[in-house]
Design a protein around this motif. Sequence first.
Motif, PDB file in Angstrom:
ATOM      1  N   HIS A  11       0.850  -1.192   0.000  1.00 41.28           N
ATOM      2  CA  HIS A  11       0.000   0.000   0.000  1.00 41.28           C
ATOM      3  C   HIS A  11       0.883   1.238   0.000  1.00 41.28           C
ATOM      4  O   HIS A  11       1.946   1.264   0.633  1.00 41.28           O
ATOM      5  N   HIS A  12       0.438   2.264  -0.711  1.00 41.03           N
ATOM      6  CA  HIS A  12       1.171   3.526  -0.754  1.00 41.03           C
ATOM      7  C   HIS A  12       0.174   4.675  -0.781  1.00 41.03           C
ATOM      8  O   HIS A  12      -0.722   4.714  -1.632  1.00 41.03           O
ATOM      9  N   ALA A  13       0.326   5.603   0.143  1.00 39.24           N
ATOM     10  CA  ALA A  13      -0.536   6.790   0.186  1.00 39.24           C
ATOM     11  C   ALA A  13       0.085   7.872  -0.684  1.00 39.24           C
ATOM     12  O   ALA A  13       1.165   8.394  -0.373  1.00 39.24           O
ATOM     13  N   GLY A  14      -0.583   8.190  -1.781  1.00 40.80           N
ATOM     14  CA  GLY A  14      -0.088   9.191  -2.706  1.00 40.80           C
ATOM     15  C   GLY A  14      -1.092  10.287  -2.954  1.00 40.80           C
ATOM     16  O   GLY A  14      -1.720  10.792  -2.027  1.00 40.80           O
ATOM     17  N   GLY A  15      -1.293  10.610  -4.216  1.00 43.98           N
ATOM     18  CA  GLY A  15      -2.167  11.698  -4.599  1.00 43.98           C
ATOM     19  C   GLY A  15      -3.636  11.326  -4.709  1.00 43.98           C
ATOM     20  O   GLY A  15      -4.063  10.270  -4.206  1.00 43.98           O
ATOM     21  N   PRO A  16      -4.435  12.152  -5.393  1.00 37.74           N
ATOM     22  CA  PRO A  16      -5.884  11.966  -5.445  1.00 37.74           C
ATOM     23  C   PRO A  16      -6.358  10.862  -6.383  1.00 37.74           C
ATOM     24  O   PRO A  16      -7.548  10.553  -6.410  1.00 37.74           O
ATOM     25  N   ILE A  17      -5.448  10.280  -7.166  1.00 32.61           N
ATOM     26  CA  ILE A  17      -5.827   9.181  -8.048  1.00 32.61           C
ATOM     27  C   ILE A  17      -5.406   7.865  -7.408  1.00 32.61           C
ATOM     28  O   ILE A  17      -4.235   7.670  -7.064  1.00 32.61           O
ATOM     29  N   GLY A  18      -6.366   6.975  -7.232  1.00 31.06           N
ATOM     30  CA  GLY A  18      -6.096   5.690  -6.616  1.00 31.06           C
ATOM     31  C   GLY A  18      -6.050   4.577  -7.643  1.00 31.06           C
ATOM     32  O   GLY A  18      -6.751   4.621  -8.657  1.00 31.06           O
ATOM     33  N   VAL A  19      -5.218   3.579  -7.384  1.00 35.07           N
ATOM     34  CA  VAL A  19      -5.118   2.411  -8.244  1.00 35.07           C
ATOM     35  C   VAL A  19      -5.220   1.157  -7.390  1.00 35.07           C
ATOM     36  O   VAL A  19      -4.462   0.984  -6.427  1.00 35.07           O
ATOM     37  N   LEU A  20      -6.162   0.291  -7.742  1.00 36.93           N
ATOM     38  CA  LEU A  20      -6.299  -1.009  -7.104  1.00 36.93           C
ATOM     39  C   LEU A  20      -5.690  -2.053  -8.023  1.00 36.93           C
ATOM     40  O   LEU A  20      -6.085  -2.175  -9.186  1.00 36.93           O
ATOM     41  N   LEU A  21      -4.719  -2.800  -7.522  1.00 29.84           N
ATOM     42  CA  LEU A  21      -4.053  -3.849  -8.281  1.00 29.84           C
ATOM     43  C   LEU A  21      -4.524  -5.215  -7.796  1.00 29.84           C
ATOM     44  O   LEU A  21      -4.554  -5.481  -6.594  1.00 29.84           O
ATOM     45  N   CYS A  22      -4.854  -6.098  -8.752  1.00 31.05           N
ATOM     46  CA  CYS A  22      -5.415  -7.415  -8.437  1.00 31.05           C
ATOM     47  C   CYS A  22      -4.501  -8.510  -8.982  1.00 31.05           C
ATOM     48  O   CYS A  22      -4.351  -8.632 -10.208  1.00 31.05           O
ATOM     49  N   HIS A  23      -3.908  -9.294  -8.103  1.00 30.57           N
ATOM     50  CA  HIS A  23      -3.047 -10.374  -8.570  1.00 30.57           C
ATOM     51  C   HIS A  23      -3.883 -11.591  -8.982  1.00 30.57           C
ATOM     52  O   HIS A  23      -5.099 -11.621  -8.821  1.00 30.57           O
ATOM     53  N   ARG A  81     -11.892   4.464  -2.740  1.00 28.46           N
ATOM     54  CA  ARG A  81     -12.877   5.436  -3.199  1.00 28.46           C
ATOM     55  C   ARG A  81     -13.173   6.471  -2.118  1.00 28.46           C
ATOM     56  O   ARG A  81     -13.527   7.614  -2.423  1.00 28.46           O
ATOM     57  N   GLY A  82     -13.016   6.073  -0.863  1.00 26.78           N
ATOM     58  CA  GLY A  82     -13.231   7.015   0.227  1.00 26.78           C
ATOM     59  C   GLY A  82     -12.089   8.007   0.391  1.00 26.78           C
ATOM     60  O   GLY A  82     -12.263   9.070   1.001  1.00 26.78           O
ATOM     61  N   ARG A  83     -10.912   7.667  -0.146  1.00 28.21           N
ATOM     62  CA  ARG A  83      -9.731   8.514   0.037  1.00 28.21           C
ATOM     63  C   ARG A  83      -9.285   9.226  -1.237  1.00 28.21           C
ATOM     64  O   ARG A  83      -8.491  10.157  -1.164  1.00 28.21           O
ATOM     65  N   CYS A  84      -9.775   8.765  -2.385  1.00 31.44           N
ATOM     66  CA  CYS A  84      -9.280   9.291  -3.661  1.00 31.44           C
ATOM     67  C   CYS A  84     -10.411   9.907  -4.480  1.00 31.44           C
ATOM     68  O   CYS A  84     -11.576   9.494  -4.369  1.00 31.44           O
ATOM     69  N   ALA A  85     -10.058  10.867  -5.325  1.00 33.50           N
ATOM     70  CA  ALA A  85     -11.052  11.501  -6.185  1.00 33.50           C
ATOM     71  C   ALA A  85     -11.500  10.562  -7.298  1.00 33.50           C
ATOM     72  O   ALA A  85     -12.664  10.563  -7.696  1.00 33.50           O
ATOM     73  N   GLU A  86     -10.557   9.760  -7.812  1.00 30.97           N
ATOM     74  CA  GLU A  86     -10.860   8.814  -8.887  1.00 30.97           C
ATOM     75  C   GLU A  86     -10.046   7.547  -8.676  1.00 30.97           C
ATOM     76  O   GLU A  86      -8.945   7.583  -8.121  1.00 30.97           O
ATOM     77  N   VAL A  87     -10.613   6.416  -9.150  1.00 32.25           N
ATOM     78  CA  VAL A  87      -9.945   5.127  -8.950  1.00 32.25           C
ATOM     79  C   VAL A  87      -9.901   4.349 -10.256  1.00 32.25           C
ATOM     80  O   VAL A  87     -10.892   4.259 -10.988  1.00 32.25           O
ATOM     81  N   PHE A  88      -8.731   3.788 -10.544  1.00 34.59           N
ATOM     82  CA  PHE A  88      -8.531   2.872 -11.659  1.00 34.59           C
ATOM     83  C   PHE A  88      -8.248   1.479 -11.090  1.00 34.59           C
ATOM     84  O   PHE A  88      -7.707   1.365  -9.987  1.00 34.59           O
ATOM     85  N   ILE A  89      -8.610   0.443 -11.859  1.00 37.49           N
ATOM     86  CA  ILE A  89      -8.331  -0.927 -11.429  1.00 37.49           C
ATOM     87  C   ILE A  89      -7.451  -1.610 -12.466  1.00 37.49           C
ATOM     88  O   ILE A  89      -7.695  -1.480 -13.671  1.00 37.49           O
ATOM     89  N   MET A  90      -6.470  -2.359 -11.985  1.00 34.99           N
ATOM     90  CA  MET A  90      -5.559  -3.069 -12.875  1.00 34.99           C
ATOM     91  C   MET A  90      -5.386  -4.495 -12.363  1.00 34.99           C
ATOM     92  O   MET A  90      -5.283  -4.716 -11.152  1.00 34.99           O
ATOM     93  N   GLY A  91      -5.388  -5.473 -13.285  1.00 39.38           N
ATOM     94  CA  GLY A  91      -5.332  -6.855 -12.841  1.00 39.38           C
ATOM     95  C   GLY A  91      -4.608  -7.766 -13.798  1.00 39.38           C
ATOM     96  O   GLY A  91      -4.502  -7.484 -14.996  1.00 39.38           O
ATOM     97  N   LEU A  92      -4.127  -8.875 -13.265  1.00 34.27           N
ATOM     98  CA  LEU A  92      -3.413  -9.903 -14.026  1.00 34.27           C
ATOM     99  C   LEU A  92      -4.196 -11.200 -13.976  1.00 34.27           C
ATOM    100  O   LEU A  92      -4.594 -11.649 -12.895  1.00 34.27           O
ATOM    101  N   SER A  93      -4.436 -11.805 -15.136  1.00 32.89           N
ATOM    102  CA  SER A  93      -5.053 -13.128 -15.230  1.00 32.89           C
ATOM    103  C   SER A  93      -6.438 -13.137 -14.570  1.00 32.89           C
ATOM    104  O   SER A  93      -7.315 -12.372 -14.959  1.00 32.89           O
ATOM    105  N   LEU A  94      -6.637 -13.966 -13.542  1.00 36.37           N
ATOM    106  CA  LEU A  94      -7.932 -13.961 -12.865  1.00 36.37           C
ATOM    107  C   LEU A  94      -8.176 -12.626 -12.171  1.00 36.37           C
ATOM    108  O   LEU A  94      -9.315 -12.205 -11.998  1.00 36.37           O
ATOM    109  N   GLY A  95      -7.084 -11.952 -11.797  1.00 37.19           N
ATOM    110  CA  GLY A  95      -7.231 -10.602 -11.253  1.00 37.19           C
ATOM    111  C   GLY A  95      -7.846  -9.658 -12.264  1.00 37.19           C
ATOM    112  O   GLY A  95      -8.552  -8.718 -11.906  1.00 37.19           O
ATOM    113  N   GLY A  96      -7.595  -9.914 -13.558  1.00 38.26           N
ATOM    114  CA  GLY A  96      -8.239  -9.132 -14.604  1.00 38.26           C
ATOM    115  C   GLY A  96      -9.718  -9.396 -14.668  1.00 38.26           C
ATOM    116  O   GLY A  96     -10.523  -8.477 -14.894  1.00 38.26           O
ATOM    117  N   CYS A  97     -10.105 -10.650 -14.456  1.00 39.25           N
ATOM    118  CA  CYS A  97     -11.532 -11.000 -14.429  1.00 39.25           C
ATOM    119  C   CYS A  97     -12.227 -10.300 -13.267  1.00 39.25           C
ATOM    120  O   CYS A  97     -13.311  -9.728 -13.431  1.00 39.25           O
TER     121      CYS A  97
END
Length: 254
Positions: A11-23, A81-97
């Motif tokens: 986990h990393h606390a950065g700016g207003p854009i959040g990214v959720l990574l799914c393995h 979503r509670g901490r960021c203005a916008e959220v993107f999701i990124m995933g690999l394999s089943l994480g993509g599903c």
Amino acid sequence: MPVMPGAEPYHHAGGPIGVLLCHGFTGSPQSMRPWGEYLAQAGMTVALPRLPGHGTTWQEMNRTRWEDWYAELDKTLADLRGRCAEVFIMGLSLGGCMALRLAEVNGDGIKGLVIVNPSVTNDVPLLRLAPLLGLAIPSVPGVIGDIKKEGVTELGYTRTPVKAAATLPRLWALTRSELGKITQPVLVFHSPQDHVVKPASLRILREKLTGGNLNVVELTDSYHVATLDNEAERIFVGSLEFIRTNASVPLQRD
């Protein structure tokens, strides 16, 4: 249950854009950690959870289902979503599903998706018998480590837990049935030389995502776990450019 060294969440606390990574299935956050660190250095707020039953033992994973893995991602997404203005999701394999499923459920709450060799259909006919096989055979040979780059390994299970795998068809079917709900931009990185996920998954995405929101980039020098392979940097840079193109708030560096 002790976690394998290197399989810890990130986990990393950065700016207003959040990214959720799914393995991926039977993998661990290790396969996504370099990606997450790259985005963190670019100023993103990053969350890379360890899915239940992963990064410990395949025996523990056999006591979990896809609903458990999805619930962990859903909880992490709600926090982002509670901490960021916008959220993107990124995933690999089943994480993509599961990234696709999160987008189906959350709609405009997700700004866009970047998925690598996503799995949305059953490529192993024997899996249809998994509910019965699980009564007699607790595990079968694993699928991790499909990497072309020499000297690189994926941290995960060398055995696939059959009872856990038996829950996958329901997730695939549910995700496929509602792909039409996805209107966000979707960037897919696809390895033609993938020894785990067959071309059927990408074909389904092309058939279902017909609103002009799907873009596919081929990775000609990588296998399935492309996030650790020869073209990992291409994925990282491409995902950051994707965010820059589709975010409506400015990126913020630490």
